[in-house]
Design an enzyme around this catalytic site. Structure first.
Site, short mmCIF file in Angstrom:
data_model
loop_
_atom_site.label_atom_id
_atom_site.label_comp_id
_atom_site.label_asym_id
_atom_site.label_seq_id
_atom_site.Cartn_x
_atom_site.Cartn_y
_atom_site.Cartn_z
N LEU A 1 0.83 -1.20 0.00
CA LEU A 1 0.00 0.00 0.00
C LEU A 1 0.87 1.25 0.00
O LEU A 1 0.46 2.30 -0.44
CB LEU A 1 -0.91 0.02 1.23
CG LEU A 1 -1.96 -1.08 1.31
CD1 LEU A 1 -2.61 -1.07 2.67
CD2 LEU A 1 -3.00 -0.86 0.23
N GLY A 2 2.06 1.13 0.53
CA GLY A 2 2.92 2.30 0.60
C GLY A 2 4.23 1.96 1.27
O GLY A 2 4.40 0.88 1.83
N PHE B 1 9.76 3.78 8.25
CA PHE B 1 9.78 2.70 9.22
C PHE B 1 9.59 1.34 8.56
O PHE B 1 9.72 0.32 9.18
CB PHE B 1 8.68 2.88 10.26
CG PHE B 1 8.76 4.18 10.97
CD1 PHE B 1 9.98 4.75 11.26
CD2 PHE B 1 7.61 4.84 11.35
CE1 PHE B 1 10.06 5.97 11.91
CE2 PHE B 1 7.69 6.05 12.01
CZ PHE B 1 8.91 6.62 12.28
N VAL C 1 3.94 -0.86 4.12
CA VAL C 1 2.60 -1.23 4.57
C VAL C 1 1.95 -2.09 3.49
O VAL C 1 1.98 -1.75 2.32
CB VAL C 1 1.74 0.01 4.84
CG1 VAL C 1 0.35 -0.41 5.28
CG2 VAL C 1 2.37 0.87 5.92
N LYS D 1 1.80 -3.21 8.87
CA LYS D 1 2.96 -2.32 8.82
C LYS D 1 4.16 -3.14 9.24
O LYS D 1 4.22 -3.61 10.38
CB LYS D 1 2.72 -1.14 9.75
CG LYS D 1 3.80 -0.10 9.74
CD LYS D 1 3.19 1.26 10.04
CE LYS D 1 3.84 1.92 11.23
NZ LYS D 1 3.11 3.10 11.66
N ASP E 1 1.31 14.28 15.95
CA ASP E 1 1.62 14.25 14.51
C ASP E 1 0.34 14.12 13.70
O ASP E 1 0.21 13.29 12.82
CB ASP E 1 2.57 13.10 14.20
CG ASP E 1 3.25 13.29 12.85
OD1 ASP E 1 3.79 12.32 12.31
OD2 ASP E 1 3.20 14.42 12.33
#
Ligand SMILES: *[C@@H]1O[C@H](CO)[C@@H](O)[C@H](O)[C@H]1NC(C)=O
Ligand SMILES: *[C@@H]1O[C@H](CO)[C@@H](O)[C@H](O)[C@H]1NC(C)=O
Ligand SMILES: *[C@@H]1O[C@H](CO)[C@@H](O)[C@H](O)[C@H]1NC(C)=O
Ligand SMILES: *[C@@H]1O[C@H](CO)[C@@H](O)[C@H](O)[C@H]1NC(C)=O
Ligand SMILES: *[C@@H]1O[C@H](CO)[C@@H](O)[C@H](O)[C@H]1NC(C)=O
Ligand SMILES: *[C@@H]1O[C@H](CO)[C@@H](O)[C@H](O)[C@H]1NC(C)=O
Ligand SMILES: *[C@@H]1O[C@H](CO)[C@@H](O)[C@H](O)[C@H]1NC(C)=O
Ligand SMILES: *[C@@H]1O[C@H](CO)[C@@H](O)[C@H](O)[C@H]1NC(C)=O
Ligand SMILES: *[C@@H]1O[C@H](CO)[C@@H](O)[C@H](O)[C@H]1NC(C)=O
Ligand SMILES: *[C@@H]1O[C@H](CO)[C@@H](O)[C@H](O)[C@H]1NC(C)=O
Ligand SMILES: *[C@@H]1O[C@H](CO)[C@@H](O)[C@H](O)[C@H]1NC(C)=O
Length: 839
Positions: free
Chosen positions: A530-531, A535, A538, A552, A647
């Site tokens: 997904l991306g 870190f 995903v 993740k 954030d």
């Protein structure tokens, strides 16, 4: 249970029993046709929470069949033979020859049966489900009867509280007669549908005793006291059956693993309890005071619990119907008009506004789209006595008497307008004009006297006023300390996990097998990605049960993000709110660390906001803004921990299939000490453009820094423009741009051109105003999220004036900041930065 089976199924039940024992399960949750449960036998639900069996209420010798909590056998949630008790312990529960559940007393006569006509099944079985529902199934394993559809006095999560289609009443629950007698008591609870659904308690003669106030799509509008009742007000949801359009309420506790129940007590009060491990905590009690009692002051009168001198007052323009009774404190007669209306004679009347009200009962909904049309539709009908235009309900008018009007302090800021003859309105004006003249005269006198004093004691006055200010500040500080919430409580317990040698508290968070997750994501196949962020990546996945997940995966080589990983587990496992993304579990296996979330089909907000603006109509945007505000409010105030997200930005807002927003990414979030109102950090993390001045410059963060970020986000949502897209323009930031237009009285031009035509200007301007308040330079002038939510929900709140925001964090170009390797967040061009502040 009694297993005197004389049919071929004894073998299968034996096997079942053996299976059960082998699985160390809590007990048997199923009874089959042919089996008999004697007094003393029990069914235990799959997870050991509920039990079904025979019981006697305290101080009673009668025997009943019922369902209760294993942790508290006195908390009975359902009773079968409530009006036909058994006198001894010879009773049995079984599935009769026709396939119905039946309770027989010692003489073999039926005291209760499930009453499904003509089942004619010879392999029926009943199972006590984990949610406390007793389900009876027939040969084809279809549920033909269940206790949730035949409740007694208790409403449990998972039950459906129906709202009638034909505008009528549905009475679902009936109280016990007394603490020791489960037979039908005086009070019933249910819903009424007309004029906006409400929950109502009726008394023994069918009169309304209490009502919740009209449902506005999110909550019940007539219940005051936000903090006490938060879990009640935020847990309900109104849904529709797809096939026939009937509606029903469901309740989802904010912590789904905590036991929660509502019950109508024999004394006519509805109570909500939550099990806290040792005892039941009462979360709600209604009616809570005499003003909550239905129409306590009679028609056309308001009830104000907090004004001790006179609880009941006639509406302005009205007078007590029976003056002598009224003065003796017998309010039941209510009030009547001082001046008859002129409408019948063809002259228009006026309207008087009432603020902070529980809206009167017996409203009628009128399908018009603006407040003015609503007013017109009331004005045009002589029998209309009042109207209100309420967010989430729209236009309501009242025909006939105004019944059950209550003054409620904090919640909602609801207002309605009631009809009066002009003479009653004008009267007031004359008086108030007179008063104004007197006040200004007196004021002028004082001013002269004050100036004179000032001139004489200039120095002295200065000193004393400074002392005064200091004292005031001290008081404020103390107050905020006393409003502390539990903080350390969440950090001890047996179920810890180890992450790289660090012990991390892990309350009831499922751990997934690496292999399961690998299979679900098709071995982390590129297609499912997904991306990609700093870190790690995903992935989208699908569990064997069909549930879609987002995974993740912390990148193995980078040591980055471990802190954030732990933080997120600790926080998200404890948080539950419909506007926060849900963490389903985690995987920790060797070097592999993964977080598993619910999958959000619509990805993140920035995908829409800055690319597919036209797909986000105004209503959706308002829904998103309100959802985010509620999520934040929950973090700041209503969750057990107080949390600052730190954030908040468009890419951290995920959207589910219905475009409901869910706040995500708690890597940066900090739990906020109970008696702490702001804190200091040497490590400033966050995203430029969303960071409040005091945080970006001094590392000082508080809930007000989240409010700032929320303000930026709100302006982005309304304008459809990225905060950072202004860097190279004359304005340098969205905030400066918005301020410029706002100040030039051109605020409408802030609104995204693709929705400017279709949006509701008043509402949009209100949103912009709130956004501007949230981005004030000084934290002091920013509202709290509680206030923001109130302002968003009010139709026409009086908002404070906006001061010019001068600070703009995005003015500093991020290009000259060192960005630690891979600190960016998935699917965002805005970069989450992390730097050491020079302190
Ligand atoms: C049961 O009886 C005792 C003693 O009379 C009394 O104190 C208690 O309140 C009773 N309990 C209930 C539920 O009535
Ligand atoms: C059983 O029947 C007898 C006689 O009809 C009656 O006296 C007794 O109370 C009954 N017992 C139960 C448990 O109903
Ligand atoms: C149940 O009924 C079916 C059809 O009526 C019959 O074939 C079957 O043998 C019955 N089973 C038992 C256990 O009585
Ligand atoms: C079981 O109940 C369902 C629903 O009422 C019904 O459609 C079905 O025919 C029943 N099965 C039998 C064998 O009676
Ligand atoms: C509202 O809550 C406060 C404390 O949370 C309590 O003191 C007050 O009595 C409550 N008011 C009402 C109307 O229940
Ligand atoms: C509507 O459908 C639901 C099931 O989808 C059913 O439980 C309910 O009884 C139906 N209501 C009416 C009025 O038909
Ligand atoms: C129920 O109503 C009856 C008759 O009105 C009354 O005598 C009794 O006290 C009421 N019980 C409760 C618990 O209010
Ligand atoms: C209260 O006033 C009403 C009429 O307004 C009267 O019918 C009723 O008897 C009064 N109640 C008492 C207790 O005086
Ligand atoms: C006023 O409104 C009520 C309720 O909508 C309606 O029943 C009544 O006919 C209307 N009267 C007139 C004169 O329009
Ligand atoms: C209503 O108000 C008008 C204007 O003030 C006044 O002329 C009229 O007399 C009032 N109607 C009644 C019935 O008093
Ligand atoms: C949820 O409830 C369970 C059981 O009462 C409790 O252990 C847990 O701490 C609660 N979680 C939160 C976030 O309140």
């Amino acid at each position: 249970m009694g297993t005197k089976n004389k049919n071929p199924f004894s073998v299968s039940s034996l096997i079942f029993l053996l299976c059960c024992l082998a699985r160390f399960c809590y007990g048997v949750d199923i009874i089959r046709q042919g089996e008999t449960m004697k007094d003393g036998d029990k069914l235990v639900s799959g997870d050991g929470v509920f039990e079904l069996g025979f019981f006697s209420p305290e101080n009673s010798s009668f025997r009943y069949v019922g369902i209760w909590y294993k942790v508290d056998t006195e908390a009975v949630v359902w009773v079968a033979n409530r009006d036909k008790p058994m006198v001894n312990t010879n009773g049995v529960l079984r599935i009769g020859v026709d396939g119905n559940l039946v309770v027989l007393d010692g003489n073999g006569s039926s005291v209760w049966w499930s009453g499904v006509p003509s089942i004619l099944s010879n392999t029926s079985f009943a199972r006590l489900q984990k949610n406390g529902n007793l389900e009876l199934s027939n040969d084809t394993r279809e549920v033909i009867w269940d206790s949730f559809h035949h409740p007694t006095d208790t409403f449990l999560p998972g039950m459906k509280l129906p709202v009638s289609l034909s505008m009528g009443e549905v009475r679902c629950f009936r109280s016990w007669r007394s603490a020791i007698d489960p037979s039908y008591g005086n009070y019933s609870v249910g819903t009424i549908a007309n004029g906006g659904p409400q929950i109502v308690i009726w008394d023994q003669s069918g009169r309304r005793r209490w009502r919740s106030g009209q449902w506005n799509g999110v909550t019940f509008t007539g219940i005051s006291n936000l903090s006490d009742t938060a879990s009640f007000l935020h847990g309900f949801k109104l849904s529709e059956h797809d096939d026939n359009g009937t509606r029903f309420f469901t309740y989802e506790p904010s912590n789904s693993s905590a036991l929660s129940r509502f019950h109508i007590r024999y004394d006519g009060t509805v109570r909500q309890f939550r099990w806290d491990g040792k005892k039941w905590t009462k979360l709600l009690l209604q009616p809570g005071n005499k003003c909550d009692l239905y129409n306590h002051c009679g028609n056309y009168a308001t009830c104000d619990y907090f004004v001790s001198s006179s609880t009941c007052n006639c509406l302005e323009g009205f007078r007590p119907k029976f003056e002598d009774q009224w003065s003796k404190g017998n309010w039941s007669g209510g009030c009547e008009r001082r001046t008859e209306l002129e409408c019948q004679r063809g002259k228009p009347d006026g309207f008087k506004r009432m603020k902070c009200m529980k809206l009167p009962d017996f409203s009628n909904l009128v399908p018009v789209k603006s407040r003015d049309d609503c007013r017109q539709s009331c004005l045009g009908n002589c029998s209309c006595t009042a109207y209100a235009y309420v967010y989430g309900i729209k236009c309501m008018i009242w025909i006939g008497d105004l019944v059950d009007v209550q003054h409620i302090d904090q919640s909602g800021n609801l207002e309605f307008f009631y009809r009066l003859n002009h003479s009653d309105l004008d009267d007031k004006k004359k008086i108030s004009n007179g008063v104004i003249v007197i006040i200004s005269l007196v004021g002028a006198c004082f001013l002269v006297a004050f100036l004179w004093l000032l001139w004489r004691y200039k120095k002295k006055l200065k000193v004393s006023s400074m002392v005064c200010c200091k004292d005031k500040d001290a008081v404020v500080l103390n107050e905020s300390k006393s409003s502390s919430t539990e903080f350390s409580a969440g950090f001890s317990g047996p179920s810890d996990i180890l992450i790289d040698g660090d012990q991390v508290n892990r309350p009831e968070l499922p751990i997934f097998n690496f292999s399961t997750v690998a299979a679900a994501t098709n071995n982390f196949c590129e297609e499912n990605k997904l991306g990609q962020g700093g870190f790690g990546a995903v992935y989208k996945g699908k569990l064997p049960g069909g549930q879609e997940i987002a995974v993740k995966r912390l990148s193995r080589q980078s040591g980055q993000g471990l802190e954030e990983f732990k933080n997120e587990i600790i926080l998200l496992a404890k948080l539950q709110h419909r506007n926060l993304v849900r963490l389903l579990g985690c995987t920790i296996q060797g070097e592999e660390k993964m977080l598993i979330y619910e999958y959000m089909p619509n990805k993140s907000l920035d995908n829409f906001l800055f690319a597919k603006q036209a797909e986000l109509d105004w209503r959706t945007r308002v829904g998103i803004i309100e959802g985010i505000a509620r999520g934040l409010l929950y973090l700041h105030r209503d969750s057990r921990l107080r949390i600052i997200h730190r954030d908040l930005k468009a890419s951290n807002i995920l959207l589910d299939a219905e475009m409901n927003p869910k706040i995500s990414d708690f890597g940066m979030a900090r739990i906020f000490g109970g008696n702490q109102n702001e804190a200091n950090t040497v490590r400033v993390v966050g995203t430029y453009g969303y960071m409040s001045p005091e945080y970006a410059m001094e590392g000082l963060f508080s809930i007000k820094s989240d409010v700032y970020s929320f303000g930026v986000l709100l302006l982005e949502i309304v304008s459809g423009r990225r905060n950072t897209s202004f860097r190279s323009s004359e304005y340098t930031s969205l905030i400066a741009y918005a301020w410029q237009l706002w100040n030039d009285d051109k605020a409408m031009y802030i609104i995204d051109p693709s929705i400017r035509e279709s949006c509701c200007p008043k509402e949009a301007l209100k949103c912009i105003h709130i956004g501007m308040l949230c981005v004030q330079d000084s934290a002091m002038y920013r509202p709290t999220m509680a206030t923001v939510v109130l302002m968003l929900e009010s139709e026409a709140p009086t908002l404070p004036k906006v001061r010019q925001p001068t600070y703009s964090s995005s003015r500093r170009s991020i290009d000259d900041q060192p960005i630690p390797n891979g600190q960016e967040i998935v699917s965002s061009n805005d970069v989450t930065i992390s730097m050491i502040a020079g302190r």
